[in-house]
Enzyme design. Sequence first.
Site, PDB file in Angstrom:
ATOM      1  N   LYS A 105      52.735  48.049  39.947  1.00  0.00           N
ATOM      2  CA  LYS A 105      51.866  47.351  40.747  1.00  0.00           C
ATOM      3  C   LYS A 105      50.639  47.112  39.655  1.00  0.00           C
ATOM      4  O   LYS A 105      50.406  48.323  39.013  1.00  0.00           O
ATOM      5  CB  LYS A 105      51.199  47.969  41.969  1.00  0.00           C
ATOM      6  CG  LYS A 105      50.080  47.404  42.393  1.00  0.00           C
ATOM      7  CD  LYS A 105      50.454  46.475  43.593  1.00  0.00           C
ATOM      8  CE  LYS A 105      49.560  45.333  43.906  1.00  0.00           C
ATOM      9  NZ  LYS A 105      49.478  44.212  42.957  1.00  0.00           N
ATOM     10  N   LYS A 129      45.576  55.271  37.772  1.00  0.00           N
ATOM     11  CA  LYS A 129      44.679  54.702  38.601  1.00  0.00           C
ATOM     12  C   LYS A 129      45.388  54.646  39.896  1.00  0.00           C
ATOM     13  O   LYS A 129      44.908  54.927  41.197  1.00  0.00           O
ATOM     14  CB  LYS A 129      44.226  53.562  38.321  1.00  0.00           C
ATOM     15  CG  LYS A 129      43.218  52.638  39.086  1.00  0.00           C
ATOM     16  CD  LYS A 129      42.990  51.279  38.616  1.00  0.00           C
ATOM     17  CE  LYS A 129      42.671  50.749  37.225  1.00  0.00           C
ATOM     18  NZ  LYS A 129      42.287  49.536  37.066  1.00  0.00           N
ATOM     19  N   LYS A 141      51.683  45.977  34.567  1.00  0.00           N
ATOM     20  CA  LYS A 141      50.844  44.956  34.192  1.00  0.00           C
ATOM     21  C   LYS A 141      51.257  44.034  33.435  1.00  0.00           C
ATOM     22  O   LYS A 141      52.441  44.184  32.849  1.00  0.00           O
ATOM     23  CB  LYS A 141      49.426  45.742  33.301  1.00  0.00           C
ATOM     24  CG  LYS A 141      48.154  44.809  33.059  1.00  0.00           C
ATOM     25  CD  LYS A 141      47.097  45.165  34.009  1.00  0.00           C
ATOM     26  CE  LYS A 141      46.085  44.555  34.323  1.00  0.00           C
ATOM     27  NZ  LYS A 141      45.195  45.157  35.239  1.00  0.00           N
ATOM     28  N   GLY A 180      45.743  39.778  40.349  1.00  0.00           N
ATOM     29  CA  GLY A 180      44.858  39.026  39.311  1.00  0.00           C
ATOM     30  C   GLY A 180      44.177  40.030  38.546  1.00  0.00           C
ATOM     31  O   GLY A 180      44.218  41.417  38.545  1.00  0.00           O
ATOM     32  N   ASP A 181      43.767  39.551  37.463  1.00  0.00           N
ATOM     33  CA  ASP A 181      42.969  40.342  36.349  1.00  0.00           C
ATOM     34  C   ASP A 181      42.068  39.339  35.453  1.00  0.00           C
ATOM     35  O   ASP A 181      41.813  38.079  36.214  1.00  0.00           O
ATOM     36  CB  ASP A 181      43.676  41.207  35.371  1.00  0.00           C
ATOM     37  CG  ASP A 181      43.144  42.258  34.558  1.00  0.00           C
ATOM     38  OD1 ASP A 181      42.577  43.171  35.160  1.00  0.00           O
ATOM     39  OD2 ASP A 181      42.762  41.793  33.448  1.00  0.00           O
ATOM     40  N   ASN A 256      34.684  38.501  38.692  1.00  0.00           N
ATOM     41  CA  ASN A 256      34.830  39.038  40.150  1.00  0.00           C
ATOM     42  C   ASN A 256      34.521  40.435  40.153  1.00  0.00           C
ATOM     43  O   ASN A 256      33.706  40.536  41.131  1.00  0.00           O
ATOM     44  CB  ASN A 256      36.554  39.066  40.260  1.00  0.00           C
ATOM     45  CG  ASN A 256      36.985  39.645  41.468  1.00  0.00           C
ATOM     46  OD1 ASN A 256      37.311  40.919  41.499  1.00  0.00           O
ATOM     47  ND2 ASN A 256      36.782  39.129  42.549  1.00  0.00           N
ATOM     48  N   SER A 393      44.788  46.175  47.209  1.00  0.00           N
ATOM     49  CA  SER A 393      46.061  45.259  47.119  1.00  0.00           C
ATOM     50  C   SER A 393      47.094  45.999  47.765  1.00  0.00           C
ATOM     51  O   SER A 393      47.825  45.384  48.595  1.00  0.00           O
ATOM     52  CB  SER A 393      46.261  45.209  45.613  1.00  0.00           C
ATOM     53  OG  SER A 393      45.872  44.140  45.003  1.00  0.00           O
TER      54      SER A 393
HETATM   55  P1  NDP Z   1      36.921  37.613  35.394  1.00  0.00           P
HETATM   56  O1  NDP Z   1      37.884  36.866  34.808  1.00  0.00           O
HETATM   57  O2  NDP Z   1      36.609  37.370  36.783  1.00  0.00           O
HETATM   58  O3  NDP Z   1      35.468  37.935  34.732  1.00  0.00           O
HETATM   59  C1  NDP Z   1      35.802  38.440  33.426  1.00  0.00           C
HETATM   60  C2  NDP Z   1      34.119  38.687  32.869  1.00  0.00           C
HETATM   61  O4  NDP Z   1      34.323  39.430  31.503  1.00  0.00           O
HETATM   62  C3  NDP Z   1      33.680  37.170  32.709  1.00  0.00           C
HETATM   63  O5  NDP Z   1      32.356  37.204  32.917  1.00  0.00           O
HETATM   64  C4  NDP Z   1      33.867  37.016  31.064  1.00  0.00           C
HETATM   65  O6  NDP Z   1      33.143  36.213  30.432  1.00  0.00           O
HETATM   66  C5  NDP Z   1      33.763  38.427  30.659  1.00  0.00           C
HETATM   67  N1  NDP Z   1      34.676  38.675  29.453  1.00  0.00           N
HETATM   68  C6  NDP Z   1      35.983  38.692  29.436  1.00  0.00           C
HETATM   69  N2  NDP Z   1      36.585  39.000  28.275  1.00  0.00           N
HETATM   70  C7  NDP Z   1      35.453  39.407  27.528  1.00  0.00           C
HETATM   71  C8  NDP Z   1      35.441  39.750  26.081  1.00  0.00           C
HETATM   72  N3  NDP Z   1      36.440  39.868  25.402  1.00  0.00           N
HETATM   73  N4  NDP Z   1      34.101  39.729  25.971  1.00  0.00           N
HETATM   74  C9  NDP Z   1      33.120  39.614  26.616  1.00  0.00           C
HETATM   75  N5  NDP Z   1      33.105  39.250  27.794  1.00  0.00           N
HETATM   76  C10 NDP Z   1      34.534  39.209  28.314  1.00  0.00           C
HETATM   77  O7  NDP Z   1      37.668  39.142  35.505  1.00  0.00           O
HETATM   78  P2  NDP Z   1      37.439  40.395  36.346  1.00  0.00           P
HETATM   79  O8  NDP Z   1      36.132  40.402  36.733  1.00  0.00           O
HETATM   80  O9  NDP Z   1      38.586  40.362  37.213  1.00  0.00           O
HETATM   81  O10 NDP Z   1      37.816  41.618  35.297  1.00  0.00           O
HETATM   82  C11 NDP Z   1      36.845  42.195  34.574  1.00  0.00           C
HETATM   83  C12 NDP Z   1      37.246  43.641  34.178  1.00  0.00           C
HETATM   84  O11 NDP Z   1      37.533  44.260  35.319  1.00  0.00           O
HETATM   85  C13 NDP Z   1      38.415  43.682  33.227  1.00  0.00           C
HETATM   86  O12 NDP Z   1      38.464  44.760  32.484  1.00  0.00           O
HETATM   87  C14 NDP Z   1      39.642  43.944  34.456  1.00  0.00           C
HETATM   88  O13 NDP Z   1      40.620  44.462  33.651  1.00  0.00           O
HETATM   89  C15 NDP Z   1      38.893  44.716  35.076  1.00  0.00           C
HETATM   90  N6  NDP Z   1      39.272  45.104  36.443  1.00  0.00           N
HETATM   91  C16 NDP Z   1      39.470  44.028  37.526  1.00  0.00           C
HETATM   92  C17 NDP Z   1      40.175  44.134  38.559  1.00  0.00           C
HETATM   93  C18 NDP Z   1      40.238  43.128  39.746  1.00  0.00           C
HETATM   94  O14 NDP Z   1      40.681  43.395  40.808  1.00  0.00           O
HETATM   95  N7  NDP Z   1      39.838  41.993  39.202  1.00  0.00           N
HETATM   96  C19 NDP Z   1      40.348  45.663  39.048  1.00  0.00           C
HETATM   97  C20 NDP Z   1      39.982  46.720  38.223  1.00  0.00           C
HETATM   98  C21 NDP Z   1      39.585  46.423  37.031  1.00  0.00           C
HETATM   99  P3  NDP Z   1      33.699  34.574  30.057  1.00  0.00           P
HETATM  100  O15 NDP Z   1      33.638  33.903  31.328  1.00  0.00           O
HETATM  101  O16 NDP Z   1      32.926  34.041  28.942  1.00  0.00           O
HETATM  102  O17 NDP Z   1      35.284  34.760  29.754  1.00  0.00           O
HETATM  103  O1  2IT Z   2      43.054  46.770  36.626  1.00  0.00           O
HETATM  104  C1  2IT Z   2      43.314  46.558  37.964  1.00  0.00           C
HETATM  105  O2  2IT Z   2      43.373  47.417  38.767  1.00  0.00           O
HETATM  106  C2  2IT Z   2      43.524  45.111  38.680  1.00  0.00           C
HETATM  107  N1  2IT Z   2      43.278  44.247  37.735  1.00  0.00           N
HETATM  108  C3  2IT Z   2      43.829  44.976  39.862  1.00  0.00           C
HETATM  109  C4  2IT Z   2      45.593  45.222  40.283  1.00  0.00           C
HETATM  110  C5  2IT Z   2      45.760  44.741  41.373  1.00  0.00           C
HETATM  111  O3  2IT Z   2      47.181  44.802  41.669  1.00  0.00           O
HETATM  112  O4  2IT Z   2      45.382  44.430  42.466  1.00  0.00           O
END
Ligand code: NDP
Ligand code: 2IT
Length: 461
Positions: A105, A129, A141, A180-181, A256, A393
Amino acid sequence: MSTIEATLKTDNQKIANQYLEKVYNATEQRNPHEPEFLQAVNEIVDSLAPVLAHHPQYMESGILERLLEPEKVISFRVPWVDDQGEIQVNRGYRVQFNSALGPYKGGLRFHPTVNQSIVKFLGFEQIFKNSLTGQPIGGGKGGSDFNPKGKSDMEMMRFCQSFMTELYKHIGPETDVPAGDVGVSAKEIGYMFGQYKKLRGAFEAGVLTGKGLEYGGSLARTEATGYGLVYFVREMLKDKGLDFKGHTVIVSGSGNVSIYAMEKAAEYGAKVVACSDSDGCIYDENGIDLDTVKELKETGDERISSYIDKHPNAQYLEDCSNIWSIPCDIALPCATQNEIDEETAKTLLDNGVKAVGEGANMPSTQEALNLFVENNVLYGPAKAANAGGVAVSALEMAQNGSKLMWTFDEVDEKLKGIMKNIYQNSMQAASDYGSPGNLVVGANIAGFLKVADAMKAQGVI
Ligand code: NDP
Ligand code: 2IT
């Protein structure tokens, strides 16, 4: 403790340390070009000496050696045709890291920086996690070096379909459940779900999570990671008699995780003054207007700099790393890995930061992390603090399996309970193994123990 017991303890610790060094060196030799993966491994290995000293059986059954090698790494070609009729080729990945606790997952990341090291670090973190959530899910992943920026809707759809045309052979509700990520939201999940359904000839709702609400998605999944992060940090603060109320908060990113972290922190009375994207950051001393951020980033595909058009009193700073020079009480890095290095951590400390909660995966370098811990900053490590997304999830999978749909409040209450449990179990493990209050050590150990016991029970496979 008797002298004999104390000597035994020291001897066991010496053996554990030597063993961990040997295992880490072997991992480094086997994966020489994977710095992010090695960084994630190093952090875990650093925490495990007291566990192995107490339970040498984990060394005897080669748990760590097996845990460090993914069960399967899939890498594949993703060809697609752009709007100009040109053929484009990207690389897709799925790392099926560990299935001791349940089907693999973890999310899919679409970003030009994606490579095997990044996917392996994310998949490795996901094992611990997911274990911490208490849900029956293994760790995996995936993703692609595809850049979603500037792509039309039809290009996005064609890419997602091509990606799934290979991936569908390797996933399923009982084998591997992506989500998603970065760069993958409900829209992309929708295109991938459609292609999976067509190829399989069956509606298997539980194959992906983060789906739209019309076809098997869970209420509160969109909010889960950001809300979960704030629930977790609230527990950290509560233990010190503190609260979000009246505190200044900075949240990096504007995707997100960031959006819903800002929403919940503001609801709890914090003043969120800054957020960012990969180009720069905005500072609004009156508090960020979240409706504007959502309009720019959730509905639109715009840069955060456009915030200034609606809020001329706010400031825009080029270079996203500038966000950490703005003083705050609580820092919530929610953008990307290694966004906080040693220098940044020093700046945060100089500015009097009280708590750091990681919404992104591995946003702090090892040096930054050490500084936070040494300086007794309340520090919520990613695997614990951002586990709310994957936890919900798992709740989505449970709803799909039972063909039921729970209300927003039902899911949100379960999420609160899960985040509280993760906090308590991590604190407990930290105390039990000699590092009271250290959530890095506690989360690593609590996550490890469950996986190690399941692997031991299932034999050498
Ligand atoms: P999104 O794609 O929704 O948003 C990512 C944000 O981070 C955007 O504002 C983006 O800016 C910025 N960003 C991405 N890459 C970079 C970079 N290399 N340098 C600077 N800014 C950057 O992603 P999420 O919000 O889903 O994910 C953000 C973080 O949270 C990641 O590390 C992800 O692995 C983690 N995460 C996500 C989960 C989820 O459920 N979605 C769960 C747990 C962890 P721009 O628009 O300019 O690219
Ligand atoms: O980093 C993370 O935990 C995620 N992007 C969410 C993974 C998931 O299966 O919901």
